[in-house]
Design a protein around this motif. Structure first.
Motif, short mmCIF file in Angstrom:
data_model
loop_
_atom_site.label_atom_id
_atom_site.label_comp_id
_atom_site.label_asym_id
_atom_site.label_seq_id
_atom_site.Cartn_x
_atom_site.Cartn_y
_atom_site.Cartn_z
N ASN A 92 1.32 9.35 -5.98
CA ASN A 92 1.48 10.74 -5.54
C ASN A 92 2.96 11.11 -5.45
O ASN A 92 3.54 11.13 -4.37
CB ASN A 92 0.83 10.95 -4.17
CG ASN A 92 -0.63 10.63 -4.18
OD1 ASN A 92 -1.33 11.01 -5.11
ND2 ASN A 92 -1.10 9.90 -3.17
N PRO A 93 3.58 11.42 -6.56
CA PRO A 93 5.01 11.79 -6.50
C PRO A 93 5.19 13.14 -5.82
O PRO A 93 4.31 14.00 -5.86
CB PRO A 93 5.41 11.85 -7.98
CG PRO A 93 4.15 12.12 -8.71
CD PRO A 93 3.06 11.47 -7.91
N VAL A 94 6.33 13.31 -5.18
CA VAL A 94 6.63 14.56 -4.48
C VAL A 94 7.09 15.59 -5.51
O VAL A 94 8.01 15.34 -6.29
CB VAL A 94 7.73 14.32 -3.42
CG1 VAL A 94 8.11 15.62 -2.74
CG2 VAL A 94 7.27 13.30 -2.41
N VAL A 95 6.43 16.74 -5.48
CA VAL A 95 6.78 17.82 -6.42
C VAL A 95 7.22 19.01 -5.58
O VAL A 95 6.46 19.53 -4.77
CB VAL A 95 5.57 18.20 -7.30
CG1 VAL A 95 5.93 19.36 -8.20
CG2 VAL A 95 5.09 17.01 -8.08
N LYS A 96 8.45 19.44 -5.76
CA LYS A 96 8.97 20.61 -5.05
C LYS A 96 9.35 21.65 -6.08
O LYS A 96 10.20 21.42 -6.93
CB LYS A 96 10.18 20.24 -4.21
CG LYS A 96 9.85 19.37 -3.02
CD LYS A 96 11.06 19.19 -2.14
CE LYS A 96 10.70 18.37 -0.94
NZ LYS A 96 11.85 18.16 -0.04
N ALA A 97 8.70 22.78 -5.98
CA ALA A 97 9.01 23.89 -6.87
C ALA A 97 9.92 24.87 -6.15
O ALA A 97 9.96 24.90 -4.91
CB ALA A 97 7.74 24.59 -7.30
N GLU A 98 10.64 25.68 -6.90
CA GLU A 98 11.50 26.69 -6.28
C GLU A 98 10.63 27.78 -5.69
O GLU A 98 9.59 28.14 -6.24
CB GLU A 98 12.45 27.27 -7.32
CG GLU A 98 13.44 26.26 -7.85
CD GLU A 98 14.41 26.88 -8.84
OE1 GLU A 98 14.49 28.11 -8.91
OE2 GLU A 98 15.08 26.12 -9.52
N LYS A 99 11.07 28.31 -4.55
CA LYS A 99 10.29 29.32 -3.87
C LYS A 99 10.28 30.63 -4.63
O LYS A 99 9.26 31.29 -4.75
CB LYS A 99 10.83 29.54 -2.45
CG LYS A 99 10.87 28.30 -1.61
CD LYS A 99 9.69 28.24 -0.73
CE LYS A 99 9.82 27.00 0.13
NZ LYS A 99 8.70 26.69 0.89
N ALA A 157 0.83 -1.20 0.00
CA ALA A 157 0.00 0.00 0.00
C ALA A 157 0.86 1.25 0.00
O ALA A 157 0.57 2.24 -0.70
CB ALA A 157 -0.94 -0.01 1.20
N ARG A 158 1.94 1.26 0.77
CA ARG A 158 2.85 2.42 0.79
C ARG A 158 3.47 2.66 -0.58
O ARG A 158 3.57 3.80 -1.04
CB ARG A 158 3.96 2.20 1.82
CG ARG A 158 3.52 2.38 3.23
CD ARG A 158 4.69 2.19 4.18
NE ARG A 158 4.23 2.25 5.56
CZ ARG A 158 4.90 1.79 6.58
NH1 ARG A 158 6.07 1.21 6.40
NH2 ARG A 158 4.41 1.90 7.79
N ASP A 159 3.88 1.58 -1.22
CA ASP A 159 4.47 1.72 -2.56
C ASP A 159 3.45 2.25 -3.57
O ASP A 159 3.77 3.07 -4.42
CB ASP A 159 5.03 0.38 -3.03
CG ASP A 159 6.23 -0.06 -2.22
OD1 ASP A 159 6.84 0.79 -1.53
OD2 ASP A 159 6.55 -1.28 -2.26
N ALA A 160 2.22 1.79 -3.46
CA ALA A 160 1.17 2.25 -4.38
C ALA A 160 0.87 3.73 -4.18
O ALA A 160 0.70 4.48 -5.15
CB ALA A 160 -0.09 1.42 -4.19
N ILE A 161 0.81 4.17 -2.93
CA ILE A 161 0.55 5.59 -2.65
C ILE A 161 1.72 6.44 -3.11
O ILE A 161 1.53 7.52 -3.70
CB ILE A 161 0.27 5.79 -1.14
CG1 ILE A 161 -1.06 5.15 -0.78
CG2 ILE A 161 0.28 7.27 -0.78
CD1 ILE A 161 -1.34 5.11 0.71
#
Length: 172
Positions: free
Chosen positions: A161-168, A153-157
């Motif tokens: 939902n990939p982590v997206v970090k934009a520049e501030k 379940a953790r792998d599926a989530i």
């Protein structure tokens, strides 16, 4: 007006019977055979070509086109001179080719639950651990399932939902 003057062809005198004497009517498009006899003849020719190519590859040990064509010519002559009932493609295949193409599986017994050995037939439940269970043992806590549902379940989530970090701030 005559048909000769207009350039039209006269219709045939009457219906043409099949040349195989099966009782049905043939046509010029199917070489004066009925549709069934023509279809059977075409099928036998295709089987003869297939048999010739397999014989050529077995006899010569190679797939050269000249050797296959010469074998095909001799087999076609034999097919036309021999009665169709004696022609068979199965004797031409050898045990080695049967093993490569389609292996015969031994007949399996009835499907049974891995916990209580009860016959389940079509109503069996496949678990993520790869085993088959009856209605009583289908849940993971009832058959002591070794599959790790939490990690799956953790792998599926994480995948959904990939982590997206934009520049501030935009750099100048």
């Amino acid at each position: 007006m005559d048909h000769d003057e207009t350039g039209c062809q006269a219709p045939p005198e009457g219906p043409i019977l099949c040349i195989n004497n099966c009782g049905f009517f043939g046509s010029a498009a199917t070489m004066n055979m009925c549709s069934k006899c023509h279809k059977d003849m075409v099928l036998k020719e295709e089987q003869a070509k297939l048999a010739a190519s397999s014989i050529g590859s077995i006899v010569n040990g190679s797939s050269s086109s000249n050797a296959n064509e010469s074998v095909a010519a001799t087999v076609n002559v034999q097919v036309n001179t021999v009665e169709p009932k004696t022609i068979s493609v199965q004797p031409l295949s050898f045990g080695s080719s049967l093993g490569e193409n389609g292996e015969v599986k031994p007949k399996e017994g009835p499907k049974r639950c891995n916990s209580c050995n009860k016959r389940v037939g079509l109503t069996g439940f496949n678990c993520r651990c790869g085993n088959l269970f009856c209605a009583v043992h289908r849940y993971s806590d009832k058959h002591e399932c070794p599959f790790d549902y939490r990690t799956a379940a953790r792998d599926a989530i994480a995948k959904a939902n990939p982590v997206v970090k934009a520049e501030k701030l935009d750099k100048i």
